[in-house]
Design a protein around this motif. Structure first.
Motif, PDB file in Angstrom:
ATOM      1  N   SER A  32      62.124 -14.557  23.253  1.00  0.00           N
ATOM      2  CA  SER A  32      63.005 -13.742  24.086  1.00  0.00           C
ATOM      3  C   SER A  32      63.907 -14.711  24.839  1.00  0.00           C
ATOM      4  N   ALA A  33      65.199 -14.406  24.882  1.00  0.00           N
ATOM      5  CA  ALA A  33      66.145 -15.306  25.531  1.00  0.00           C
ATOM      6  C   ALA A  33      67.044 -14.541  26.487  1.00  0.00           C
ATOM      7  N   ASN A  34      67.614 -15.273  27.438  1.00  0.00           N
ATOM      8  CA  ASN A  34      68.478 -14.685  28.447  1.00  0.00           C
ATOM      9  C   ASN A  34      69.566 -15.687  28.792  1.00  0.00           C
ATOM     10  N   GLU A  35      70.819 -15.228  28.770  1.00  0.00           N
ATOM     11  CA  GLU A  35      71.951 -16.084  29.126  1.00  0.00           C
ATOM     12  C   GLU A  35      72.670 -15.589  30.372  1.00  0.00           C
ATOM     13  N   VAL A  36      72.138 -14.562  31.016  1.00  0.00           N
ATOM     14  CA  VAL A  36      72.790 -13.962  32.172  1.00  0.00           C
ATOM     15  C   VAL A  36      72.384 -14.703  33.444  1.00  0.00           C
ATOM     16  N   GLU A  37      73.377 -15.089  34.265  1.00  0.00           N
ATOM     17  CA  GLU A  37      73.061 -15.740  35.538  1.00  0.00           C
ATOM     18  C   GLU A  37      72.258 -14.776  36.406  1.00  0.00           C
ATOM     19  N   THR A  38      71.188 -15.288  36.989  1.00  0.00           N
ATOM     20  CA  THR A  38      70.308 -14.478  37.823  1.00  0.00           C
ATOM     21  C   THR A  38      70.213 -15.098  39.202  1.00  0.00           C
ATOM     22  N   ASN A  39      70.444 -14.307  40.239  1.00  0.00           N
ATOM     23  CA  ASN A  39      70.255 -14.744  41.619  1.00  0.00           C
ATOM     24  C   ASN A  39      68.928 -14.187  42.111  1.00  0.00           C
ATOM     25  N   VAL A  40      67.962 -15.049  42.317  1.00  0.00           N
ATOM     26  CA  VAL A  40      66.652 -14.624  42.813  1.00  0.00           C
ATOM     27  C   VAL A  40      66.724 -14.580  44.329  1.00  0.00           C
ATOM     28  N   THR A  41      66.633 -13.379  44.885  1.00  0.00           N
ATOM     29  CA  THR A  41      66.721 -13.197  46.338  1.00  0.00           C
ATOM     30  C   THR A  41      65.461 -12.572  46.898  1.00  0.00           C
ATOM     31  N   SER A  42      64.412 -12.520  46.092  1.00  0.00           N
ATOM     32  CA  SER A  42      63.141 -11.934  46.523  1.00  0.00           C
ATOM     33  C   SER A  42      62.176 -13.027  46.973  1.00  0.00           C
ATOM     34  N   ASP A  43      61.418 -12.719  48.014  1.00  0.00           N
ATOM     35  CA  ASP A  43      60.377 -13.634  48.480  1.00  0.00           C
ATOM     36  C   ASP A  43      59.050 -13.365  47.774  1.00  0.00           C
ATOM     37  N   SER A  44      59.025 -12.363  46.913  1.00  0.00           N
ATOM     38  CA  SER A  44      57.860 -12.039  46.087  1.00  0.00           C
ATOM     39  C   SER A  44      58.234 -12.259  44.631  1.00  0.00           C
ATOM     40  N   PHE A  45      57.242 -12.547  43.799  1.00  0.00           N
ATOM     41  CA  PHE A  45      57.523 -12.783  42.384  1.00  0.00           C
ATOM     42  C   PHE A  45      58.113 -11.533  41.741  1.00  0.00           C
ATOM     43  N   THR A  46      59.146 -11.766  40.941  1.00  0.00           N
ATOM     44  CA  THR A  46      59.824 -10.686  40.226  1.00  0.00           C
ATOM     45  C   THR A  46      60.197 -11.178  38.834  1.00  0.00           C
ATOM     46  N   GLY A  47      60.253 -10.269  37.876  1.00  0.00           N
ATOM     47  CA  GLY A  47      60.606 -10.633  36.511  1.00  0.00           C
ATOM     48  C   GLY A  47      62.049 -11.086  36.406  1.00  0.00           C
ATOM     49  N   ILE A  48      62.322 -11.986  35.455  1.00  0.00           N
ATOM     50  CA  ILE A  48      63.684 -12.511  35.268  1.00  0.00           C
ATOM     51  C   ILE A  48      64.173 -12.262  33.837  1.00  0.00           C
ATOM     52  N   SER A  49      63.776 -11.157  33.263  1.00  0.00           N
ATOM     53  CA  SER A  49      64.227 -10.735  31.930  1.00  0.00           C
ATOM     54  C   SER A  49      63.805 -11.677  30.812  1.00  0.00           C
ATOM     55  N   SER A  76      73.619 -21.061  49.113  1.00  0.00           N
ATOM     56  CA  SER A  76      73.641 -20.475  50.469  1.00  0.00           C
ATOM     57  C   SER A  76      72.309 -20.614  51.203  1.00  0.00           C
ATOM     58  N   SER A  77      71.909 -21.805  51.491  1.00  0.00           N
ATOM     59  CA  SER A  77      70.733 -22.124  52.307  1.00  0.00           C
ATOM     60  C   SER A  77      69.384 -21.911  51.643  1.00  0.00           C
ATOM     61  N   CYS A  78      69.348 -21.536  50.376  1.00  0.00           N
ATOM     62  CA  CYS A  78      68.058 -21.397  49.697  1.00  0.00           C
ATOM     63  C   CYS A  78      67.533 -22.794  49.376  1.00  0.00           C
ATOM     64  N   GLU A  79      66.280 -23.017  49.643  1.00  0.00           N
ATOM     65  CA  GLU A  79      65.672 -24.335  49.419  1.00  0.00           C
ATOM     66  C   GLU A  79      64.949 -24.444  48.083  1.00  0.00           C
ATOM     67  N   GLY A  80      65.203 -23.548  47.175  1.00  0.00           N
ATOM     68  CA  GLY A  80      64.566 -23.617  45.868  1.00  0.00           C
ATOM     69  C   GLY A  80      63.701 -22.405  45.624  1.00  0.00           C
ATOM     70  N   GLY A  81      62.872 -22.503  44.607  1.00  0.00           N
ATOM     71  CA  GLY A  81      62.042 -21.367  44.244  1.00  0.00           C
ATOM     72  C   GLY A  81      60.831 -21.778  43.443  1.00  0.00           C
ATOM     73  N   VAL A  82      60.131 -20.762  42.953  1.00  0.00           N
ATOM     74  CA  VAL A  82      58.894 -20.964  42.203  1.00  0.00           C
ATOM     75  C   VAL A  82      58.995 -20.172  40.904  1.00  0.00           C
ATOM     76  N   LEU A  83      58.581 -20.788  39.803  1.00  0.00           N
ATOM     77  CA  LEU A  83      58.494 -20.126  38.502  1.00  0.00           C
ATOM     78  C   LEU A  83      57.042 -20.073  38.069  1.00  0.00           C
TER      79      LEU A  83
END
Length: 166
Positions: A32-49, A76-83
């Protein structure tokens, strides 16, 4: 030190029994592949297609899960994320934290790539769903995935699963 080469095929005739070469064969491959830019703005885990289901042909099969996430960075001030990789909605493997952060709280963007290769033993012949989930770290801004950071062309992220027969 001298090198000795042996011709072990000399004198061998006929067919070797297939039982001597069992296991480690690929049963099936899915992606499964995804080429769409995704902005993760959730503080809880969410699917990324990036999700797919595979049905192992035997309970002894292993599943090789390979994830590649491209164009990872902060905005915009985000310090990174978790995968993380999930199996049936439950954590299987967390593999990234804080990627794409350059210690700058401006809108500057730092792109990187994150990968994970994991071998699972699902012990089932039922359909098993593997997915990639993400969350941002510091409740501010967006953690971007598949971003081209303003360059031409986009990024390509994928999850690939292979059934390895026992």
């Amino acid at each position: 030190m001298s090198l000795v080469k042996l011709n072990i095929a000399r004198g061998v005739t006929g067919t070797l029994p297939s039982a001597n070469f069992s296991g480690g064969k690929i049963g099936q491959v899915l992606q499964s592949a995804n080429e769409v830019e995704t902005n993760v703005t959730s503080d809880s885990f969410t699917g990324i297609s990036l999700s797919l289901a595979i049905t192992p042909t035997a309970t002894s099969s292993k599943i090789l899960v390979m994830v590649s996430i491209q164009g990872v960075g902060h905005h915009s001030s985000c310090e990174g994320g978790v995968l993380r990789i999930t199996k049936g909605g439950s954590l299987l493997k967390q593999f990234t934290e804080s990627s794409g952060y350059d210690n700058n709280t401006s809108a500057n963007f730092y792109a990187s790539a994150d990968t994970c290769v994991y071998i699972d033993s699902p012990n089932t012949t039922s359909a098993t769903t593997y997915a990639v989930e993400a969350k941002r770290l510091n409740s501010a801004g967006a953690w971007r995935l598949n971003s081209d950071s303003g360059a031409s062309g986009g990024s390509y992220s994928s999850i690939t699963v292979m059934e390895i027969l026992a």
